[in-house]
Design an enzyme around this catalytic site. Structure first.
Site, PDB file in Angstrom:
ATOM      1  N   GLY A  10     -17.250  15.684  40.053  1.00 11.85           N
ATOM      2  CA  GLY A  10     -16.532  16.850  39.515  1.00 11.85           C
ATOM      3  C   GLY A  10     -17.264  17.378  38.292  1.00 11.85           C
ATOM      4  N   ARG A  72     -19.866  15.869  45.762  1.00 11.89           N
ATOM      5  CA  ARG A  72     -19.502  14.449  45.817  1.00 11.89           C
ATOM      6  C   ARG A  72     -20.221  13.775  46.986  1.00 11.89           C
ATOM      7  NH1 ARG A  72     -15.359  13.577  42.162  1.00 11.89           N
ATOM      8  NH2 ARG A  72     -14.000  15.353  41.723  1.00 11.89           N
ATOM      9  N   ASP A 103     -18.768   7.542  37.458  1.00 17.80           N
ATOM     10  CA  ASP A 103     -19.016   6.248  38.101  1.00 17.80           C
ATOM     11  C   ASP A 103     -19.653   6.390  39.496  1.00 17.80           C
ATOM     12  OD1 ASP A 103     -18.795   3.368  38.073  1.00 17.80           O
ATOM     13  OD2 ASP A 103     -17.300   3.621  39.637  1.00 17.80           O
ATOM     14  N   THR A 125     -17.662  12.824  32.569  1.00 18.51           N
ATOM     15  CA  THR A 125     -16.392  12.951  33.283  1.00 18.51           C
ATOM     16  C   THR A 125     -15.342  13.373  32.271  1.00 18.51           C
ATOM     17  OG1 THR A 125     -14.509  11.772  34.271  1.00 18.51           O
ATOM     18  CG2 THR A 125     -16.108  10.404  33.161  1.00 18.51           C
ATOM     19  N   ASP A 127     -12.463  12.605  32.517  1.00 17.97           N
ATOM     20  CA  ASP A 127     -11.480  11.512  32.461  1.00 17.97           C
ATOM     21  C   ASP A 127     -11.803  10.477  31.376  1.00 17.97           C
ATOM     22  OD1 ASP A 127     -10.332  12.775  34.566  1.00 17.97           O
ATOM     23  OD2 ASP A 127     -10.728  11.226  36.046  1.00 17.97           O
ATOM     24  N   ASP A 129     -13.429   7.743  31.516  1.00 19.92           N
ATOM     25  CA  ASP A 129     -13.119   6.365  31.922  1.00 19.92           C
ATOM     26  C   ASP A 129     -14.352   5.503  32.200  1.00 19.92           C
ATOM     27  OD1 ASP A 129     -13.845   7.694  34.214  1.00 19.92           O
ATOM     28  OD2 ASP A 129     -12.055   7.187  35.370  1.00 19.92           O
ATOM     29  N   ARG A 171      -7.263  10.296  37.182  1.00 23.69           N
ATOM     30  CA  ARG A 171      -6.962   9.634  38.440  1.00 23.69           C
ATOM     31  C   ARG A 171      -6.546   8.171  38.227  1.00 23.69           C
ATOM     32  NH1 ARG A 171      -9.850  11.321  43.312  1.00 23.69           N
ATOM     33  NH2 ARG A 171     -11.687  11.945  42.135  1.00 23.69           N
TER      34      ARG A 171
HETATM   35  O1  F6P Z   1     -13.600  13.506  38.356  1.00 26.33           O
HETATM   36  C1  F6P Z   1     -12.422  13.217  37.789  1.00 26.33           C
HETATM   37  C2  F6P Z   1     -11.334  14.191  38.084  1.00 26.33           C
HETATM   38  O2  F6P Z   1     -11.226  14.976  36.961  1.00 26.33           O
HETATM   39  C3  F6P Z   1     -10.051  13.425  38.402  1.00 26.33           C
HETATM   40  O3  F6P Z   1      -9.222  13.223  37.307  1.00 26.33           O
HETATM   41  C4  F6P Z   1      -9.402  14.273  39.448  1.00 26.33           C
HETATM   42  O4  F6P Z   1      -8.600  13.520  40.280  1.00 26.33           O
HETATM   43  C5  F6P Z   1     -10.568  14.827  40.172  1.00 26.33           C
HETATM   44  O5  F6P Z   1     -11.574  15.002  39.204  1.00 26.33           O
HETATM   45  C6  F6P Z   1     -10.262  16.093  40.929  1.00 26.33           C
HETATM   46  O6  F6P Z   1     -11.438  16.669  41.343  1.00 26.33           O
HETATM   47  P1  F6P Z   1     -11.640  17.665  42.564  1.00 26.33           P
HETATM   48  O7  F6P Z   1     -10.420  18.512  42.660  1.00 26.33           O
HETATM   49  O8  F6P Z   1     -12.850  18.420  42.217  1.00 26.33           O
HETATM   50  O9  F6P Z   1     -11.834  16.804  43.764  1.00 26.33           O
END
Ligand code: F6P
Length: 342
Positions: A10, A72, A103, A125, A127, A129, A171
């Site tokens: 993302g 991804r 990650d 990220t 997040d 994390d 997440r």
């Molecule tokens: O990459 C982390 C994140 O921000 C998560 O918190 C979230 O679940 C995800 O991306 C959503 O990403 P997308 O809608 O692009 O699949």
């Protein structure tokens, strides 16, 4: 040196600042050729590149998204994916690859070291994390956006005597929810690390009512779940790294809270607004420092590692100590936030 750079997973505000720093340092200080790899690992699988020179990276510092695109894509899920990557890397003459990612992207970088790929990781990220670094870039911007959303929701919640729930990303961890909740004065913060009890949440709201506060603001991370229950899933589709799409816990909570308190409740899902747009000054600076450190490491011949922020120093940590792990929230900080619950 000919250096490739990619962004995977993302997006996060600050990717372009990393790309700019790598290109500026590489070209100006080392006389490098810098090559952009399109759409994460997919670009190395398919051999899709773009040249990066000083003019391509000019003006991109404040820009969100990624001029390279992102995906991804997991090469280990493709037939002969890793071999294909090595073939295209050799064909393009890349002597090092800088992988900007979380990650998933960095796990691929680490596994590709066994095939001979020379990779330096940059932690990205929203997040926050990733282990090994105090902060990933993109997180500060996401927290700023979520905090502004809370400030705005505060006034309308108060005017209508409502409960408003703000669902933020996160997440597996609640870093965004916790920091934005603290900064925005949330009355309850719910995170994946601590399954919630709906009765307890309603009790906080009632406690506020008794103090004459007829409105409440709740921040919930998308991965938060009720005690004994499961995360709320938005769609059953699973990405190439095995992640399911989460979302909707805010709506679940909204219905439950309305049922048990009788207070009108509204739900706002902040979603990708947290990821889009311009990075904060903090993230621009962090991303720039990461980019400079990453290209310097490539020139020192240090691979299979990630640049990281520890204290106020940029350091390098081996990818083997980073991937497959998760940095959860500091529960001491959560305890501080909980002083203001209810
Ligand atoms: O990459 C982390 C994140 O921000 C998560 O918190 C979230 O679940 C995800 O991306 C959503 O990403 P997308 O809608 O692009 O699949």
């Amino acid at each position: 040196m000919k250096v490739g750079i990619l962004s995977g997973g993302g997006d996060a505000p600050g990717i372009n600042a990393v790309i700019r720093a790598v290109a500026r340092r590489g070209i100006q200080s080392y006389g490098d050729k810098v090559v952009g790899i399109r759409d994460g690992w997919r670009g190395l699988l398919e051999g899709t590149f773009m040249a990066l020179d000083l003019s391509t990276v000019s003006g991109i510092l404040p820009r969100g998204g990624s001029i390279l695109g992102t995906s991804r894509t997991n090469p280990f899920k493709r037939d002969k994916g890793p071999e294909q990557i090595m073939e295209n890397t050799a064909k393009a003459g890349l002597e090092a690859v800088i992988a900007i990612g979380g990650d998933d992207t960095l796990s691929v970088a680490h596994k590709m070291a066994d095939y001979g790929l020379k990779c330096v990781g940059v932690p990205k990220t929203i997040d926050n994390d990733l282990v090994g670094t105090d902060y990933t870039f993109g997180f500060n911007t996401a927290v700023a956006i979520a905090t502004e959303a809370l400030d705005r929701l505060h006034t309308t919640a108060e005017a209508h005597n409502r409960v408003i729930i703000l669902e933020v990303m996160g997440r597996y961890t609640g870093h965004i929810a916790l920091e934005a909740g603290l900064a925005g004065g949330a009355d309850v913060i719910l995170i994946p690390e601590k399954p919630f009890d709906i009765e307890e949440v309603c009790e906080y709201i009632r406690r506020r009512q008794k103090r004459g506060r007829n409105f409440s603001l709740i921040v919930v991370a998308e991965g938060a779940k009720p005690k004994g229950g499961k995360e709320i899933v938005y769609s059953e589709s699973i990405d190439e790294f095995g992640h399911i799409s989460l979302g909707g816990v805010g709506y679940y909570l909204g219905k439950e809270i309305e049922k048990c308190t009788g207070i009108e409740t509204r739900v706002v899902v902040l979603g990708h607004l947290q990821r889009g747009g311009s990075p904060t000054a903090f993230d621009r600076i962090l991303a720039t420092r990461f980019g400079i450190a990453a290209i310097d490491l490539a020139h020192e011949g240090k691979f299979d590692c990630m640049v990281a922020l520890q204290g106020n120093k940029i350091v390098s940590v081996p990818l083997k100590d980073v991937v497959g792990k998760r940095k959860t929230v500091d529960m001491e900080l959560y305890d501080i936030a909980s002083v203001f619950f209810g």
